[in-house]
Write an enzyme that holds these catalytic residues in place. Sequence first.
Site, PDB file in Angstrom:
ATOM      1  N   GLY A  32     -33.168 -20.132 -47.776  1.00 33.31           N
ATOM      2  CA  GLY A  32     -32.901 -19.233 -48.921  1.00 33.31           C
ATOM      3  C   GLY A  32     -32.973 -17.815 -48.307  1.00 33.31           C
ATOM      4  N   GLY A  37     -25.781 -13.582 -42.110  1.00 29.78           N
ATOM      5  CA  GLY A  37     -25.881 -14.517 -41.016  1.00 29.78           C
ATOM      6  C   GLY A  37     -25.706 -16.028 -41.554  1.00 29.78           C
ATOM      7  N   HIS A  38     -26.532 -16.187 -42.662  1.00 29.71           N
ATOM      8  CA  HIS A  38     -26.339 -17.839 -43.290  1.00 29.71           C
ATOM      9  C   HIS A  38     -24.863 -17.851 -43.705  1.00 29.71           C
ATOM     10  CE1 HIS A  38     -30.597 -16.984 -44.264  1.00 29.71           C
ATOM     11  NE2 HIS A  38     -30.821 -17.975 -43.614  1.00 29.71           N
ATOM     12  N   GLN A  62     -43.499 -26.012 -42.069  1.00 31.73           N
ATOM     13  CA  GLN A  62     -43.361 -25.434 -40.673  1.00 31.73           C
ATOM     14  C   GLN A  62     -44.032 -24.168 -40.753  1.00 31.73           C
ATOM     15  OE1 GLN A  62     -38.685 -25.573 -41.904  1.00 31.73           O
ATOM     16  NE2 GLN A  62     -39.004 -23.333 -40.914  1.00 31.73           N
ATOM     17  N   GLN A 157     -27.971 -19.795 -33.802  1.00 31.30           N
ATOM     18  CA  GLN A 157     -28.280 -19.699 -32.408  1.00 31.30           C
ATOM     19  C   GLN A 157     -29.670 -18.948 -32.394  1.00 31.30           C
ATOM     20  OE1 GLN A 157     -25.688 -18.443 -29.114  1.00 31.30           O
ATOM     21  NE2 GLN A 157     -27.547 -17.130 -28.520  1.00 31.30           N
ATOM     22  N   GLN A 162     -35.230 -24.075 -32.102  1.00 25.42           N
ATOM     23  CA  GLN A 162     -34.891 -24.806 -33.070  1.00 25.42           C
ATOM     24  C   GLN A 162     -33.620 -25.513 -32.929  1.00 25.42           C
ATOM     25  OE1 GLN A 162     -35.598 -24.060 -37.417  1.00 25.42           O
ATOM     26  NE2 GLN A 162     -33.560 -23.528 -37.542  1.00 25.42           N
ATOM     27  N   ARG A 195     -36.199 -12.275 -42.884  1.00 29.36           N
ATOM     28  CA  ARG A 195     -37.463 -11.454 -42.436  1.00 29.36           C
ATOM     29  C   ARG A 195     -37.312  -9.971 -42.507  1.00 29.36           C
ATOM     30  NH1 ARG A 195     -39.356 -16.454 -40.164  1.00 29.36           N
ATOM     31  NH2 ARG A 195     -41.354 -16.994 -40.829  1.00 29.36           N
TER      32      ARG A 195
END
Length: 306
Positions: A32, A37-38, A62, A157, A162, A195
């Site tokens: 969320g 970017g999302h 995580q 990326q 991940q 963030r």
Amino acid sequence: MIERLEAPADARAWCAQQRAAGKTIGFVPTMGALHAGHLSLVQQALQENDVVCVSVFVNPLQFDESADLIAYPRDWDGDVALLQACGCQMVFTGTLAQFFPDELDGQGKFPASALKDPGPGALGLEGSTRDGHFEGVATIVERLFEVVQPTRAYFGQKDFQQTLVARYLVRAGDTPRVVICPISREESGLARSSRNERLSAEERAGAVFLSQALARCAQAWQAGERRAAQLEAILQSSILNSGRAFDYAAVRNPAAWSVEMPEGELAEAVAVVAARVGPVRLLDNHLLADPFPQPPVGACSQAKQS
Ligand code: PAF
């Protein structure tokens, strides 16, 4: 109108209906606080699949620091509105207990022994810094894949290790097809991240030293430098010369991940950095040579879904 589902069981049923109608499903897992970017992942998924669904779940498994988990930005209504505006068909969320109804112990905790193996890409760097992080990622991503059973799953990326974990999870078969999307950047070059919201304007402007150091390293690669040690030295000195510090600034072979810097010359390489800026830890990377060519669009047929 977007389907807005608040329980994984409802998402499972919705996805099963789509598959029964012969539709390909593109899936974008997120925590969320969606940003451009999302949305670029969602746009790519919309181009390559009949329907797209997004999960929004701040996965406690995580986070190794509870302060980070608490401070993580949350905006469910805002996220739904953004996804609706870009044409996404379904968004879902849930609680830890809903995702793992049979796995939690008496205190509602997920037992460490049930965490999934994230594979070798989790070793070192981010894996050494954040205890149990990739085990938590692998556990939720595997469960999300089970709920959605997507044709393709999209990862950014930016979280490079991940992406290795996601590929590892599907190593035994070819569904979902894991699609890695390029890093979305702000005009300054700063990699987009939820963030970033916690940075002051000054911190945000200053954070550009990360992408600048990666660009220096990429220039050296383009000029023919292939020695891992030299590339790493260029990356690190660029950060230190700008008066900043890093958690790590490293060069690795993405096709043969190692905890330590690989020796000698590299044919495939990624430069990865992590640094604290103000209250947040930022990650960025640059693929100097990509060993994982993306499959052409259309490579997943509906018939692949059973
Ligand atoms: O990249 C993220 O947002 C998360 O790690 C993911 C893949 C959604 C798993 O919680």
